[in-house]
Design an enzyme around this catalytic site. Structure first.
Site, mmCIF file in Angstrom:
data_model
loop_
_atom_site.group_PDB
_atom_site.id
_atom_site.type_symbol
_atom_site.label_atom_id
_atom_site.label_comp_id
_atom_site.label_asym_id
_atom_site.label_seq_id
_atom_site.Cartn_x
_atom_site.Cartn_y
_atom_site.Cartn_z
ATOM 1 N N PHE A 139 0.872 -1.184 0.000
ATOM 2 C CA PHE A 139 0.000 0.000 0.000
ATOM 3 C C PHE A 139 0.900 1.223 0.000
ATOM 4 O O PHE A 139 1.678 1.434 0.923
ATOM 5 C CB PHE A 139 -0.911 0.020 1.236
ATOM 6 C CG PHE A 139 -1.894 1.154 1.204
ATOM 7 C CD1 PHE A 139 -3.174 0.975 0.678
ATOM 8 C CD2 PHE A 139 -1.553 2.411 1.678
ATOM 9 C CE1 PHE A 139 -4.080 2.037 0.630
ATOM 10 C CE2 PHE A 139 -2.450 3.474 1.629
ATOM 11 C CZ PHE A 139 -3.715 3.283 1.106
ATOM 12 N N ASP A 224 9.059 2.292 2.042
ATOM 13 C CA ASP A 224 7.928 3.101 2.483
ATOM 14 C C ASP A 224 7.775 2.871 3.982
ATOM 15 O O ASP A 224 7.302 1.816 4.423
ATOM 16 C CB ASP A 224 6.673 2.667 1.708
ATOM 17 C CG ASP A 224 5.434 3.443 2.111
ATOM 18 O OD1 ASP A 224 5.387 3.960 3.239
ATOM 19 O OD2 ASP A 224 4.494 3.497 1.299
ATOM 20 N N LYS A 253 2.410 10.101 8.468
ATOM 21 C CA LYS A 253 1.636 9.699 9.649
ATOM 22 C C LYS A 253 2.143 10.329 10.950
ATOM 23 O O LYS A 253 1.871 11.487 11.204
ATOM 24 C CB LYS A 253 1.588 8.174 9.743
ATOM 25 C CG LYS A 253 0.719 7.552 8.620
ATOM 26 C CD LYS A 253 0.341 6.146 8.938
ATOM 27 C CE LYS A 253 -0.373 5.437 7.794
ATOM 28 N NZ LYS A 253 -1.757 5.858 7.623
HETATM 29 N N1 PLP Z 1 2.205 4.223 2.576
HETATM 30 C C1 PLP Z 1 1.827 3.434 3.588
HETATM 31 C C2 PLP Z 1 2.687 2.263 3.974
HETATM 32 C C3 PLP Z 1 0.631 3.667 4.272
HETATM 33 O O1 PLP Z 1 0.245 2.858 5.265
HETATM 34 C C4 PLP Z 1 -0.149 4.783 3.881
HETATM 35 C C5 PLP Z 1 -1.437 5.060 4.562
HETATM 36 O O2 PLP Z 1 -1.995 4.265 5.247
HETATM 37 C C6 PLP Z 1 0.296 5.600 2.827
HETATM 38 C C7 PLP Z 1 1.484 5.289 2.199
HETATM 39 C C8 PLP Z 1 -0.507 6.790 2.403
HETATM 40 O O3 PLP Z 1 -0.449 7.774 3.384
HETATM 41 P P1 PLP Z 1 -1.523 8.967 3.395
HETATM 42 O O4 PLP Z 1 -2.839 8.371 3.756
HETATM 43 O O5 PLP Z 1 -0.980 9.919 4.412
HETATM 44 O O6 PLP Z 1 -1.516 9.549 2.017
#
Ligand code: PLP
Length: 394
Positions: A139, A224, A253
Protein backbone atom coordinates in the site's frame (compact mmCIF):
# COMPACT_ATOMS: atom_id res chain seq x y z
CA UNK A 1 -24.51 21.68 22.82
CA UNK A 2 -22.95 18.94 20.75
CA UNK A 3 -24.93 17.41 17.91
CA UNK A 4 -26.19 13.91 18.70
CA UNK A 5 -24.49 10.95 16.96
CA UNK A 6 -27.55 10.08 14.82
CA UNK A 7 -27.88 13.66 13.59
CA UNK A 8 -24.18 13.71 12.87
CA UNK A 9 -24.47 10.51 10.83
CA UNK A 10 -27.30 12.05 8.80
CA UNK A 11 -25.27 15.20 8.19
CA UNK A 12 -22.25 13.17 7.11
CA UNK A 13 -24.35 10.99 4.79
CA UNK A 14 -26.00 14.03 3.26
CA UNK A 15 -22.83 16.01 2.50
CA UNK A 16 -19.69 13.86 2.60
CA UNK A 17 -18.77 11.61 -0.33
CA UNK A 18 -19.50 8.07 0.85
CA UNK A 19 -15.90 6.83 0.64
CA UNK A 20 -15.60 5.64 4.26
CA UNK A 21 -17.48 3.15 6.44
CA UNK A 22 -17.56 5.12 9.68
CA UNK A 23 -18.38 3.70 13.11
CA UNK A 24 -21.24 5.52 14.87
CA UNK A 25 -19.07 7.31 17.39
CA UNK A 26 -17.57 10.79 17.59
CA UNK A 27 -14.40 11.17 19.61
CA UNK A 28 -14.16 14.65 21.02
CA UNK A 29 -11.14 14.53 23.35
CA UNK A 30 -7.89 12.61 23.65
CA UNK A 31 -5.03 12.28 26.11
CA UNK A 32 -2.15 9.79 25.88
CA UNK A 33 -3.77 6.49 24.82
CA UNK A 34 -7.28 7.51 25.93
CA UNK A 35 -10.16 8.92 23.90
CA UNK A 36 -13.54 10.23 25.05
CA UNK A 37 -16.66 10.28 22.90
CA UNK A 38 -19.42 12.89 22.75
CA UNK A 39 -21.32 11.05 25.50
CA UNK A 40 -18.31 11.19 27.81
CA UNK A 41 -17.45 7.47 27.44
CA UNK A 42 -13.76 6.58 27.77
CA UNK A 43 -11.87 4.34 25.31
CA UNK A 44 -8.41 2.80 25.20
CA UNK A 45 -7.03 3.63 21.77
CA UNK A 46 -5.12 0.76 20.10
CA UNK A 47 -5.28 2.36 16.65
CA UNK A 48 -3.83 5.86 17.20
CA UNK A 49 -5.55 7.34 14.15
CA UNK A 50 -3.82 4.69 11.99
CA UNK A 51 -0.35 5.08 13.48
CA UNK A 52 -0.47 8.88 13.59
CA UNK A 53 -0.61 9.60 17.32
CA UNK A 54 2.48 7.59 18.23
CA UNK A 55 3.34 10.17 20.89
CA UNK A 56 -0.15 9.83 22.36
CA UNK A 57 -3.10 12.18 21.92
CA UNK A 58 -2.40 15.83 22.59
CA UNK A 59 1.16 15.35 23.85
CA UNK A 60 1.86 18.55 25.82
CA UNK A 61 5.12 19.26 23.97
CA UNK A 62 3.47 18.91 20.56
CA UNK A 63 0.48 21.02 21.64
CA UNK A 64 2.81 23.73 23.00
CA UNK A 65 4.91 23.76 19.81
CA UNK A 66 1.79 24.15 17.64
CA UNK A 67 0.25 26.82 19.88
CA UNK A 68 3.41 28.88 20.03
CA UNK A 69 4.08 28.79 16.29
CA UNK A 70 0.41 29.24 15.31
CA UNK A 71 0.22 32.41 17.37
CA UNK A 72 3.32 33.78 15.65
CA UNK A 73 3.17 32.75 11.99
CA UNK A 74 1.43 29.74 10.43
CA UNK A 75 3.05 29.81 7.07
CA UNK A 76 4.37 31.87 4.21
CA UNK A 77 5.44 29.90 1.15
CA UNK A 78 8.26 27.68 0.04
CA UNK A 79 9.59 30.70 -1.84
CA UNK A 80 10.98 31.96 1.48
CA UNK A 81 13.19 30.47 4.15
CA UNK A 82 11.75 28.86 7.27
CA UNK A 83 13.87 27.81 10.22
CA UNK A 84 11.43 25.08 11.30
CA UNK A 85 11.40 23.49 7.84
CA UNK A 86 15.20 23.66 7.51
CA UNK A 87 15.69 22.18 11.01
CA UNK A 88 13.17 19.44 10.28
CA UNK A 89 15.00 18.49 7.07
CA UNK A 90 18.29 18.52 9.00
CA UNK A 91 16.96 16.29 11.81
CA UNK A 92 15.32 13.85 9.42
CA UNK A 93 18.47 13.54 7.35
CA UNK A 94 20.76 13.12 10.37
CA UNK A 95 18.41 10.60 11.94
CA UNK A 96 18.25 8.44 8.82
CA UNK A 97 20.02 8.16 5.48
CA UNK A 98 22.07 11.35 5.63
CA UNK A 99 21.04 12.83 2.30
CA UNK A 100 18.40 15.42 1.44
CA UNK A 101 14.76 15.75 2.34
CA UNK A 102 11.62 16.85 0.48
CA UNK A 103 8.84 17.80 2.88
CA UNK A 104 5.22 17.18 1.88
CA UNK A 105 1.80 16.73 3.49
CA UNK A 106 0.98 13.02 3.43
CA UNK A 107 2.22 9.51 2.82
CA UNK A 108 0.82 9.43 -0.71
CA UNK A 109 2.75 12.59 -1.55
CA UNK A 110 5.91 11.11 -0.08
CA UNK A 111 5.40 8.13 -2.43
CA UNK A 112 4.86 10.50 -5.37
CA UNK A 113 8.12 12.27 -4.59
CA UNK A 114 10.02 8.97 -4.39
CA UNK A 115 8.46 7.78 -7.66
CA UNK A 116 9.34 11.00 -9.47
CA UNK A 117 12.88 10.91 -8.12
CA UNK A 118 13.63 7.32 -9.13
CA UNK A 119 12.05 7.85 -12.56
CA UNK A 120 14.05 11.03 -13.19
CA UNK A 121 17.25 9.28 -12.19
CA UNK A 122 16.42 6.37 -14.51
CA UNK A 123 15.77 8.73 -17.44
CA UNK A 124 19.16 10.31 -16.70
CA UNK A 125 20.67 6.85 -17.12
CA UNK A 126 19.06 6.44 -20.54
CA UNK A 127 16.07 4.31 -19.48
CA UNK A 128 13.08 5.50 -21.57
CA UNK A 129 10.34 3.49 -19.84
CA UNK A 130 11.52 2.99 -16.24
CA UNK A 131 9.86 0.30 -14.17
CA UNK A 132 9.25 0.16 -10.44
CA UNK A 133 8.96 -3.27 -8.88
CA UNK A 134 6.46 -3.49 -6.01
CA UNK A 135 5.18 -6.32 -3.83
CA UNK A 136 1.75 -7.92 -3.74
CA UNK A 137 -0.04 -6.69 -0.63
CA UNK A 138 1.68 -3.30 -0.81
CA UNK A 139 0.00 0.00 0.00
CA UNK A 140 1.66 3.22 -1.15
CA UNK A 141 -1.21 5.73 -1.16
CA UNK A 142 -4.34 6.82 -2.98
CA UNK A 143 -3.05 9.16 -5.68
CA UNK A 144 -2.95 7.75 -9.22
CA UNK A 145 0.71 6.75 -8.96
CA UNK A 146 0.04 5.52 -5.41
CA UNK A 147 -2.69 3.15 -6.55
CA UNK A 148 -0.68 2.09 -9.59
CA UNK A 149 1.99 1.02 -7.06
CA UNK A 150 -0.62 -0.71 -4.89
CA UNK A 151 -1.66 -3.93 -6.70
CA UNK A 152 -4.98 -4.31 -4.85
CA UNK A 153 -6.10 -0.76 -5.71
CA UNK A 154 -4.73 -0.55 -9.27
CA UNK A 155 -8.23 -0.70 -10.81
CA UNK A 156 -7.91 0.26 -14.48
CA UNK A 157 -11.65 -0.38 -14.86
CA UNK A 158 -12.49 2.31 -12.30
CA UNK A 159 -9.64 4.82 -12.44
CA UNK A 160 -7.71 4.03 -15.61
CA UNK A 161 -5.69 4.93 -17.45
CA UNK A 162 -3.25 4.56 -14.56
CA UNK A 163 0.42 5.53 -14.76
CA UNK A 164 2.26 2.61 -16.37
CA UNK A 165 5.56 1.09 -15.29
CA UNK A 166 4.70 -0.78 -12.09
CA UNK A 167 5.43 -4.50 -11.85
CA UNK A 168 4.14 -6.55 -8.91
CA UNK A 169 5.76 -9.71 -7.54
CA UNK A 170 4.78 -11.95 -4.60
CA UNK A 171 5.93 -10.53 -1.29
CA UNK A 172 7.61 -13.71 -0.10
CA UNK A 173 9.55 -14.88 -3.14
CA UNK A 174 13.14 -13.62 -3.41
CA UNK A 175 13.66 -15.41 -6.75
CA UNK A 176 10.58 -13.81 -8.34
CA UNK A 177 11.83 -10.45 -7.15
CA UNK A 178 15.29 -11.03 -8.61
CA UNK A 179 13.74 -12.12 -11.91
CA UNK A 180 11.57 -8.98 -12.12
CA UNK A 181 14.50 -6.55 -11.81
CA UNK A 182 16.46 -5.79 -14.96
CA UNK A 183 18.00 -3.07 -17.08
CA UNK A 184 14.73 -1.03 -17.17
CA UNK A 185 14.22 -1.06 -13.41
CA UNK A 186 14.34 2.33 -11.72
CA UNK A 187 13.59 1.02 -8.23
CA UNK A 188 12.21 -1.64 -5.98
CA UNK A 189 9.69 -0.03 -3.64
CA UNK A 190 8.36 -1.84 -0.57
CA UNK A 191 7.08 -1.48 2.97
CA UNK A 192 9.48 -3.41 5.25
CA UNK A 193 6.36 -4.37 7.21
CA UNK A 194 3.19 -4.23 5.14
CA UNK A 195 0.56 -2.36 7.12
CA UNK A 196 -2.68 -2.18 5.20
CA UNK A 197 -2.33 -5.82 4.14
CA UNK A 198 -2.71 -6.77 7.83
CA UNK A 199 0.84 -6.45 9.24
CA UNK A 200 3.14 -8.69 7.23
CA UNK A 201 6.88 -8.29 7.93
CA UNK A 202 8.82 -8.84 4.71
CA UNK A 203 11.32 -11.71 5.15
CA UNK A 204 15.00 -10.85 5.48
CA UNK A 205 15.80 -12.97 2.38
CA UNK A 206 13.45 -10.85 0.28
CA UNK A 207 15.02 -7.62 1.56
CA UNK A 208 18.54 -8.90 0.96
CA UNK A 209 17.55 -10.07 -2.55
CA UNK A 210 16.06 -6.62 -3.23
CA UNK A 211 19.26 -4.89 -2.10
CA UNK A 212 21.51 -7.24 -4.13
CA UNK A 213 19.50 -7.04 -7.32
CA UNK A 214 19.14 -3.24 -7.07
CA UNK A 215 22.92 -2.95 -6.71
CA UNK A 216 23.44 -5.31 -9.64
CA UNK A 217 21.24 -3.18 -11.93
CA UNK A 218 21.97 0.21 -10.42
CA UNK A 219 18.35 0.57 -9.35
CA UNK A 220 17.28 2.23 -6.09
CA UNK A 221 15.78 0.52 -3.09
CA UNK A 222 12.90 2.55 -1.62
CA UNK A 223 11.38 1.73 1.77
CA UNK A 224 7.93 3.10 2.48
CA UNK A 225 8.14 3.75 6.24
CA UNK A 226 4.92 5.74 6.35
CA UNK A 227 3.27 3.25 8.72
CA UNK A 228 6.19 1.25 10.15
CA UNK A 229 8.50 4.22 10.82
CA UNK A 230 8.56 6.85 13.60
CA UNK A 231 9.33 4.42 16.42
CA UNK A 232 6.48 2.03 15.72
CA UNK A 233 8.71 -1.09 15.67
CA UNK A 234 11.07 -0.10 18.51
CA UNK A 235 13.60 1.86 16.45
CA UNK A 236 12.95 5.24 14.85
CA UNK A 237 12.95 3.52 11.43
CA UNK A 238 12.04 -0.08 10.76
CA UNK A 239 15.07 -0.48 8.47
CA UNK A 240 17.44 -0.08 11.45
CA UNK A 241 16.57 -3.66 12.48
CA UNK A 242 16.86 -5.09 8.97
CA UNK A 243 19.72 -6.59 6.99
CA UNK A 244 19.29 -4.34 3.92
CA UNK A 245 19.56 -0.55 3.98
CA UNK A 246 17.48 1.48 1.53
CA UNK A 247 18.54 4.39 -0.72
CA UNK A 248 15.35 6.34 -0.11
CA UNK A 249 12.72 6.29 2.61
CA UNK A 250 9.28 7.84 2.81
CA UNK A 251 7.60 8.83 6.06
CA UNK A 252 4.39 10.61 7.13
CA UNK A 253 1.64 9.70 9.65
CA UNK A 254 3.30 10.07 13.11
CA UNK A 255 5.90 12.50 11.77
CA UNK A 256 3.51 15.45 12.09
CA UNK A 257 2.39 14.58 15.63
CA UNK A 258 -1.24 14.85 14.42
CA UNK A 259 -0.74 17.49 11.71
CA UNK A 260 -0.28 16.47 8.06
CA UNK A 261 3.45 16.16 7.37
CA UNK A 262 5.29 13.72 5.12
CA UNK A 263 8.82 13.46 3.80
CA UNK A 264 10.95 11.68 1.26
CA UNK A 265 14.54 11.26 2.46
CA UNK A 266 17.53 10.21 0.33
CA UNK A 267 20.94 8.71 0.86
CA UNK A 268 23.63 11.35 0.13
CA UNK A 269 24.17 10.25 -3.51
CA UNK A 270 20.56 10.95 -4.51
CA UNK A 271 19.96 14.26 -2.76
CA UNK A 272 20.18 16.36 -5.92
CA UNK A 273 18.26 14.25 -8.42
CA UNK A 274 15.19 16.47 -8.08
CA UNK A 275 16.21 20.01 -8.97
CA UNK A 276 14.64 23.46 -8.98
CA UNK A 277 11.16 23.30 -10.49
CA UNK A 278 10.97 19.47 -10.50
CA UNK A 279 8.66 19.25 -7.50
CA UNK A 280 6.83 21.47 -5.02
CA UNK A 281 3.94 21.86 -2.59
CA UNK A 282 2.12 24.90 -1.24
CA UNK A 283 1.64 23.78 2.36
CA UNK A 284 4.71 21.59 2.82
CA UNK A 285 7.12 22.59 5.56
CA UNK A 286 4.94 25.42 6.84
CA UNK A 287 6.32 26.70 10.16
CA UNK A 288 3.36 25.40 12.18
CA UNK A 289 3.32 21.85 10.79
CA UNK A 290 7.12 21.68 10.90
CA UNK A 291 7.03 22.79 14.57
CA UNK A 292 4.70 19.89 15.34
CA UNK A 293 6.96 17.49 13.43
CA UNK A 294 10.10 18.68 15.23
CA UNK A 295 8.41 18.02 18.58
CA UNK A 296 7.06 14.65 17.46
CA UNK A 297 10.45 13.55 16.10
CA UNK A 298 12.16 14.52 19.34
CA UNK A 299 9.68 12.59 21.48
CA UNK A 300 9.73 9.49 19.28
CA UNK A 301 13.54 9.40 19.16
CA UNK A 302 13.92 9.03 22.94
CA UNK A 303 15.84 5.79 23.62
CA UNK A 304 13.76 4.85 26.70
CA UNK A 305 10.56 5.16 24.74
CA UNK A 306 11.92 3.08 21.85
CA UNK A 307 13.16 0.39 24.25
CA UNK A 308 9.74 0.20 25.88
CA UNK A 309 8.10 -0.28 22.45
CA UNK A 310 10.06 -3.52 22.09
CA UNK A 311 9.25 -4.90 25.55
CA UNK A 312 5.60 -3.84 25.44
CA UNK A 313 5.25 -5.28 21.95
CA UNK A 314 6.64 -8.61 23.16
CA UNK A 315 4.21 -8.62 26.09
CA UNK A 316 1.25 -7.78 23.86
CA UNK A 317 2.05 -10.37 21.17
CA UNK A 318 2.64 -13.09 23.79
CA UNK A 319 -0.69 -12.26 25.46
CA UNK A 320 -2.52 -12.18 22.14
CA UNK A 321 -1.19 -15.60 21.15
CA UNK A 322 -2.76 -17.05 24.32
CA UNK A 323 -6.29 -15.82 23.53
CA UNK A 324 -8.98 -18.21 22.33
CA UNK A 325 -9.98 -17.24 18.81
CA UNK A 326 -6.61 -15.83 17.77
CA UNK A 327 -4.98 -17.93 15.07
CA UNK A 328 -1.62 -16.29 14.45
CA UNK A 329 0.16 -13.16 15.59
CA UNK A 330 2.52 -11.08 13.42
CA UNK A 331 4.48 -7.90 13.67
CA UNK A 332 7.31 -6.09 15.40
CA UNK A 333 7.25 -3.69 18.34
CA UNK A 334 3.80 -2.11 18.61
CA UNK A 335 2.84 -2.82 14.98
CA UNK A 336 0.81 -5.97 15.46
CA UNK A 337 -1.60 -8.02 13.36
CA UNK A 338 -3.58 -11.11 14.34
CA UNK A 339 -5.46 -13.68 12.31
CA UNK A 340 -8.76 -14.99 13.67
CA UNK A 341 -9.88 -18.58 14.03
CA UNK A 342 -12.38 -19.82 11.46
CA UNK A 343 -15.89 -18.53 11.92
CA UNK A 344 -14.90 -15.36 13.78
CA UNK A 345 -15.58 -12.10 11.92
CA UNK A 346 -13.04 -9.35 12.53
CA UNK A 347 -15.64 -6.60 12.03
CA UNK A 348 -17.84 -8.10 14.75
CA UNK A 349 -14.92 -8.42 17.17
CA UNK A 350 -13.94 -4.81 16.51
CA UNK A 351 -17.53 -3.58 17.04
CA UNK A 352 -17.79 -5.48 20.33
CA UNK A 353 -14.37 -4.14 21.40
CA UNK A 354 -15.56 -0.60 20.67
CA UNK A 355 -18.62 -1.18 22.85
CA UNK A 356 -16.25 -2.31 25.61
CA UNK A 357 -14.15 0.81 25.18
CA UNK A 358 -11.27 -0.52 23.06
CA UNK A 359 -10.45 0.95 19.65
CA UNK A 360 -8.88 -1.54 17.22
CA UNK A 361 -8.81 -1.86 13.42
CA UNK A 362 -9.91 -4.39 10.82
CA UNK A 363 -7.68 -4.54 7.72
CA UNK A 364 -9.33 -7.75 6.43
CA UNK A 365 -12.36 -9.96 7.18
CA UNK A 366 -10.39 -12.28 9.46
CA UNK A 367 -7.60 -9.95 10.58
CA UNK A 368 -7.22 -7.48 13.43
CA UNK A 369 -4.63 -4.70 13.51
CA UNK A 370 -3.24 -2.99 16.59
CA UNK A 371 -1.28 0.28 16.41
CA UNK A 372 -1.43 1.79 19.91
CA UNK A 373 0.29 5.04 20.84
CA UNK A 374 3.86 4.21 21.86
CA UNK A 375 3.41 5.90 25.25
CA UNK A 376 1.23 3.10 26.68
CA UNK A 377 2.26 1.06 29.72
CA UNK A 378 1.94 -2.56 30.83
CA UNK A 379 -1.43 -1.88 32.46
CA UNK A 380 -2.79 -0.62 29.12
CA UNK A 381 -1.57 -3.79 27.37
CA UNK A 382 -3.25 -5.98 29.98
CA UNK A 383 -6.48 -3.96 29.80
CA UNK A 384 -6.53 -4.24 26.00
CA UNK A 385 -5.96 -8.00 26.18
CA UNK A 386 -8.79 -8.43 28.70
CA UNK A 387 -11.21 -6.35 26.61
CA UNK A 388 -10.21 -8.19 23.47
CA UNK A 389 -10.61 -11.59 25.12
CA UNK A 390 -14.17 -10.68 26.06
CA UNK A 391 -14.84 -9.30 22.56
CA UNK A 392 -13.59 -12.47 20.85
CA UNK A 393 -16.12 -14.58 22.72
CA UNK A 394 -19.06 -12.33 21.85
N1 PLP B 1 2.21 4.22 2.58
C1 PLP B 1 1.83 3.43 3.59
C2 PLP B 1 2.69 2.26 3.97
C3 PLP B 1 0.63 3.67 4.27
O1 PLP B 1 0.25 2.86 5.27
C4 PLP B 1 -0.15 4.78 3.88
C5 PLP B 1 -1.44 5.06 4.56
O2 PLP B 1 -2.00 4.27 5.25
C6 PLP B 1 0.30 5.60 2.83
C7 PLP B 1 1.48 5.29 2.20
C8 PLP B 1 -0.51 6.79 2.40
O3 PLP B 1 -0.45 7.77 3.38
P1 PLP B 1 -1.52 8.97 3.40
O4 PLP B 1 -2.84 8.37 3.76
O5 PLP B 1 -0.98 9.92 4.41
O6 PLP B 1 -1.52 9.55 2.02
Amino acid sequence: MRVDVRELQALDERYAMPTYARAPVEFVRGEDARLWDSDGREYLDFFAGLSVHNAGHCHPRIVAAIREQAAQLMGTSNLYLSENAARLAERLSRASLGGKVFLCNSGAEASECAIKLVRKRAHGRGIDAPEIVVLDGAFHGRTLAGIAATPKLAREDLFGPLPAGFVAVPRDDPEALRAAVGSSTAAVMLEPIQGEAGIYPIADEVLVAARDVCDEHSALLVYDEVQCGMGRTGTLWAYEQLPARPDLITTAKALGGGLPVGACITAPEYGEVLERGDHGSTFAGAPVTAAAALASLEILSEPELLASVTTLGDRFRAGLAELDGIAGVRGRGLMVGAGLAEGIEAAEVSARALERGLVINVPGPATLRFLPPLVIGEADIDEALAKLEASLIG
